[in-house]
Design a protein around this motif. Structure first.
Motif, PDB file in Angstrom:
ATOM      1  N   VAL A  87       0.836  -1.202   0.000  1.00  0.00           N
ATOM      2  CA  VAL A  87       0.000   0.000   0.000  1.00  0.00           C
ATOM      3  C   VAL A  87       0.874   1.255   0.000  1.00  0.00           C
ATOM      4  CG1 VAL A  87      -1.617   1.356   1.379  1.00  0.00           C
ATOM      5  CG2 VAL A  87      -1.974  -1.110   1.107  1.00  0.00           C
ATOM      6  N   LEU A  88       1.885   1.286   0.861  1.00  0.00           N
ATOM      7  CA  LEU A  88       2.761   2.452   0.947  1.00  0.00           C
ATOM      8  C   LEU A  88       3.543   2.663  -0.345  1.00  0.00           C
ATOM      9  CD1 LEU A  88       4.112   2.091   4.609  1.00  0.00           C
ATOM     10  CD2 LEU A  88       2.294   3.599   3.769  1.00  0.00           C
ATOM     11  N   LYS A  89       3.877   1.571  -1.036  1.00  0.00           N
ATOM     12  CA  LYS A  89       4.580   1.695  -2.317  1.00  0.00           C
ATOM     13  C   LYS A  89       3.684   2.366  -3.357  1.00  0.00           C
ATOM     14  CE  LYS A  89       7.207  -0.772  -5.846  1.00  0.00           C
ATOM     15  NZ  LYS A  89       6.573  -0.030  -6.951  1.00  0.00           N
ATOM     16  N   VAL A  90       2.400   1.993  -3.370  1.00  0.00           N
ATOM     17  CA  VAL A  90       1.462   2.638  -4.287  1.00  0.00           C
ATOM     18  C   VAL A  90       1.401   4.138  -3.999  1.00  0.00           C
ATOM     19  CG1 VAL A  90      -0.988   2.880  -4.865  1.00  0.00           C
ATOM     20  CG2 VAL A  90       0.047   0.609  -4.724  1.00  0.00           C
ATOM     21  N   LEU A  91       1.317   4.499  -2.731  1.00  0.00           N
ATOM     22  CA  LEU A  91       1.240   5.910  -2.359  1.00  0.00           C
ATOM     23  C   LEU A  91       2.526   6.644  -2.745  1.00  0.00           C
ATOM     24  CD1 LEU A  91      -0.428   5.544   1.146  1.00  0.00           C
ATOM     25  CD2 LEU A  91      -1.528   6.129  -1.010  1.00  0.00           C
ATOM     26  N   ALA A  92       3.668   5.969  -2.591  1.00  0.00           N
ATOM     27  CA  ALA A  92       4.939   6.578  -2.986  1.00  0.00           C
ATOM     28  C   ALA A  92       5.005   6.755  -4.497  1.00  0.00           C
ATOM     29  CB  ALA A  92       6.105   5.725  -2.490  1.00  0.00           C
ATOM     30  N   ASP A  93       4.532   5.752  -5.228  1.00  0.00           N
ATOM     31  CA  ASP A  93       4.533   5.837  -6.696  1.00  0.00           C
ATOM     32  C   ASP A  93       3.657   6.989  -7.185  1.00  0.00           C
ATOM     33  OD1 ASP A  93       6.224   3.686  -6.845  1.00  0.00           O
ATOM     34  OD2 ASP A  93       4.653   2.219  -7.311  1.00  0.00           O
ATOM     35  N   GLN A  94       2.624   7.318  -6.416  1.00  0.00           N
ATOM     36  CA  GLN A  94       1.726   8.416  -6.783  1.00  0.00           C
ATOM     37  C   GLN A  94       2.231   9.769  -6.284  1.00  0.00           C
ATOM     38  OE1 GLN A  94      -1.028   7.953  -8.844  1.00  0.00           O
ATOM     39  NE2 GLN A  94       0.085   6.022  -9.006  1.00  0.00           N
ATOM     40  N   GLY A  95       3.405   9.768  -5.656  1.00  0.00           N
ATOM     41  CA  GLY A  95       3.960  11.022  -5.173  1.00  0.00           C
ATOM     42  C   GLY A  95       3.275  11.581  -3.952  1.00  0.00           C
ATOM     43  N   LEU A  96       2.619  10.719  -3.181  1.00  0.00           N
ATOM     44  CA  LEU A  96       1.879  11.178  -2.007  1.00  0.00           C
ATOM     45  C   LEU A  96       2.672  11.029  -0.711  1.00  0.00           C
ATOM     46  CD1 LEU A  96      -1.620   9.708  -2.912  1.00  0.00           C
ATOM     47  CD2 LEU A  96      -0.836  12.067  -3.171  1.00  0.00           C
ATOM     48  N   VAL A  97       3.560  10.034  -0.659  1.00  0.00           N
ATOM     49  CA  VAL A  97       4.386   9.834   0.527  1.00  0.00           C
ATOM     50  C   VAL A  97       5.813   9.515   0.088  1.00  0.00           C
ATOM     51  CG1 VAL A  97       2.441   8.953   1.897  1.00  0.00           C
ATOM     52  CG2 VAL A  97       3.965   7.337   0.727  1.00  0.00           C
ATOM     53  N   GLU A  98       6.727   9.604   1.036  1.00  0.00           N
ATOM     54  CA  GLU A  98       8.127   9.298   0.774  1.00  0.00           C
ATOM     55  C   GLU A  98       8.692   8.543   1.968  1.00  0.00           C
ATOM     56  OE1 GLU A  98      11.663  12.004  -0.827  1.00  0.00           O
ATOM     57  OE2 GLU A  98      11.135  12.491   1.249  1.00  0.00           O
ATOM     58  N   SER A  99       9.374   7.450   1.717  1.00  0.00           N
ATOM     59  CA  SER A  99       9.993   6.671   2.790  1.00  0.00           C
ATOM     60  C   SER A  99      11.435   7.119   2.975  1.00  0.00           C
ATOM     61  CB  SER A  99       9.958   5.169   2.461  1.00  0.00           C
ATOM     62  OG  SER A  99       8.625   4.709   2.442  1.00  0.00           O
ATOM     63  N   ARG A 100      11.807   7.348   4.204  1.00  0.00           N
ATOM     64  CA  ARG A 100      13.178   7.755   4.527  1.00  0.00           C
ATOM     65  C   ARG A 100      13.750   6.780   5.540  1.00  0.00           C
ATOM     66  NH1 ARG A 100      11.431  13.999   5.799  1.00  0.00           N
ATOM     67  NH2 ARG A 100      10.387  14.404   3.777  1.00  0.00           N
ATOM     68  N   ARG A 101      15.001   6.454   5.356  1.00  0.00           N
ATOM     69  CA  ARG A 101      15.643   5.500   6.241  1.00  0.00           C
ATOM     70  C   ARG A 101      16.426   6.233   7.324  1.00  0.00           C
ATOM     71  NH1 ARG A 101      15.101   0.602   4.149  1.00  0.00           N
ATOM     72  NH2 ARG A 101      16.667  -0.285   5.544  1.00  0.00           N
ATOM     73  N   GLY A 102      16.892   5.453   8.280  1.00  0.00           N
ATOM     74  CA  GLY A 102      17.708   6.030   9.337  1.00  0.00           C
ATOM     75  C   GLY A 102      16.951   6.198  10.638  1.00  0.00           C
ATOM     76  N   ARG A 103      17.644   6.693  11.631  1.00  0.00           N
ATOM     77  CA  ARG A 103      17.090   6.820  12.970  1.00  0.00           C
ATOM     78  C   ARG A 103      15.835   7.678  12.987  1.00  0.00           C
ATOM     79  NH1 ARG A 103      20.279   9.148  18.342  1.00  0.00           N
ATOM     80  NH2 ARG A 103      18.551   8.849  19.814  1.00  0.00           N
ATOM     81  N   TYR A 104      15.812   8.743  12.175  1.00  0.00           N
ATOM     82  CA  TYR A 104      14.660   9.637  12.149  1.00  0.00           C
ATOM     83  C   TYR A 104      13.839   9.432  10.878  1.00  0.00           C
ATOM     84  CZ  TYR A 104      17.266  11.818  15.915  1.00  0.00           C
ATOM     85  OH  TYR A 104      17.945  12.029  17.090  1.00  0.00           O
ATOM     86  N   GLY A 106      11.138   7.018   8.341  1.00  0.00           N
ATOM     87  CA  GLY A 106       9.735   6.636   8.396  1.00  0.00           C
ATOM     88  C   GLY A 106       9.075   6.974   7.076  1.00  0.00           C
ATOM     89  N   THR A 107       7.754   7.063   7.076  1.00  0.00           N
ATOM     90  CA  THR A 107       7.000   7.419   5.876  1.00  0.00           C
ATOM     91  C   THR A 107       6.424   8.808   6.072  1.00  0.00           C
ATOM     92  OG1 THR A 107       6.450   5.092   5.465  1.00  0.00           O
ATOM     93  CG2 THR A 107       5.128   6.748   4.339  1.00  0.00           C
ATOM     94  N   PHE A 108       6.796   9.741   5.184  1.00  0.00           N
ATOM     95  CA  PHE A 108       6.429  11.145   5.328  1.00  0.00           C
ATOM     96  C   PHE A 108       5.468  11.571   4.218  1.00  0.00           C
ATOM     97  CE2 PHE A 108      10.239  10.585   7.715  1.00  0.00           C
ATOM     98  CZ  PHE A 108      10.149  11.473   8.783  1.00  0.00           C
TER      99      PHE A 108
END
Length: 265
Positions: A87-104, A106-108
């Protein structure tokens, strides 16, 4: 199918940016509780996508803000983290969310393509011209009824061959041709119901729905799920299982409705 295992079934996975629930503001968490709820097993992917899209459309997480952790979202929705990541990949593909790695990480939440622009405004105006809920309800009534009639009548010979051929065409379809052949499968079922009026009414409502479907992305996971439902539907019809055919069709319509509500509401 979307029958997911218990949330956290992939507990061996290491989630980048996983945060404790306490890191989410209490007020935001309360608002999310009003929208996010356990999904039904039959359309887990579609309903989860609908609900998270509602969160984004309603602005329950501000642009630039972080969604709850995968663990929390999966728990609220009652799905596995594997399905949630799809689900999150679909949202990322649509430019609605972005996943960031690291201590801080998450999905923004991102602004989204065309946010506030003329193209987006024009799309909203066109959608407003269609009563989506009415079209979806009418479509369900017609399709569930057609499936039951076909199963009760018992399709044989040429009629059964037509239905099998329509199903086979969708199975072999390319993504670019899928919706056209999907439409033909459903129209075939309506025509085989024995009611010309039902078939004509279904053709009209399907034309309206296709206009809406053309405005949302074609999702591989949803296509795979739809094909499983198509196969189960045709089997139930050809076996004369009217109750089973109606139930599969009702669930199939609900999955499409979830996607349209999520993207267009």
């Amino acid at each position: 199918m979307s029958g997911d295992g218990a949330p956290g079934a992939e507990s061996g996975d290491v989630e980048s940016g996983d945060v404790e629930a306490g890191d989410v503001e209490a007020g935001s968490a309360d608002r999310l509780t009003r929208v996010l709820r356990p999904v039904r097993a039959g359309n887990g992917f579609e309903e989860a996508l609908e609900q998270i899209l509602q969160v984004l459309r309603l602005g329950l997480v501000e642009r630039g803000g972080r969604l709850p952790s995968e663990r929390e979202l999966a728990g609220r929705l009652g799905i596995s983290r594997v399905t949630l990541r799809e689900v999150l990949k679909v949202l990322a593909d649509q430019g609605l969310v972005e996943s960031r790695r690291g201590r801080y990480g998450g999905t923004f939440v991102l602004p989204g393509p065309g946010a506030g622009g003329g193209a987006e405004a024009g799309l909203r105006r066109r959608i407003a011209e269609v009563d989506v809920e009415d079209a979806l309800r009418f479509r369900e009534v017609l399709e569930v009824g057609a499936a039951g009639l076909c199963a009760e009548d018992g399709l044989t010979g040429r009629s059964a061959d037509r239905l099998r051929a329509a199903l086979a065409a969708t199975r072999d379809a390319t993504p670019a041709d899928y919706r056209r052949l999907d439409t033909l499968l459903h129209l075939t079922l309506a025509e085989l119901s024995g009611s010309p009026t039902l078939a004509a009414q279904y053709a009209a409502v399907r034309a309206s729905l296709n206009d809406l479907l053309d405005r949302i992305p074609l999702l591989v996971r949803n296509l795979e799920h739809s094909q499983q439902q198509h196969t189960a539907l045709v089997e139930a019809v050809l076996e004369g299982d009217a109750d089973g055919a109606r139930e599969v069709m009702r669930e199939h319509c609900a999955g499409t409705a979830s996607l349209l509500r999520g993207f267009l509401a």
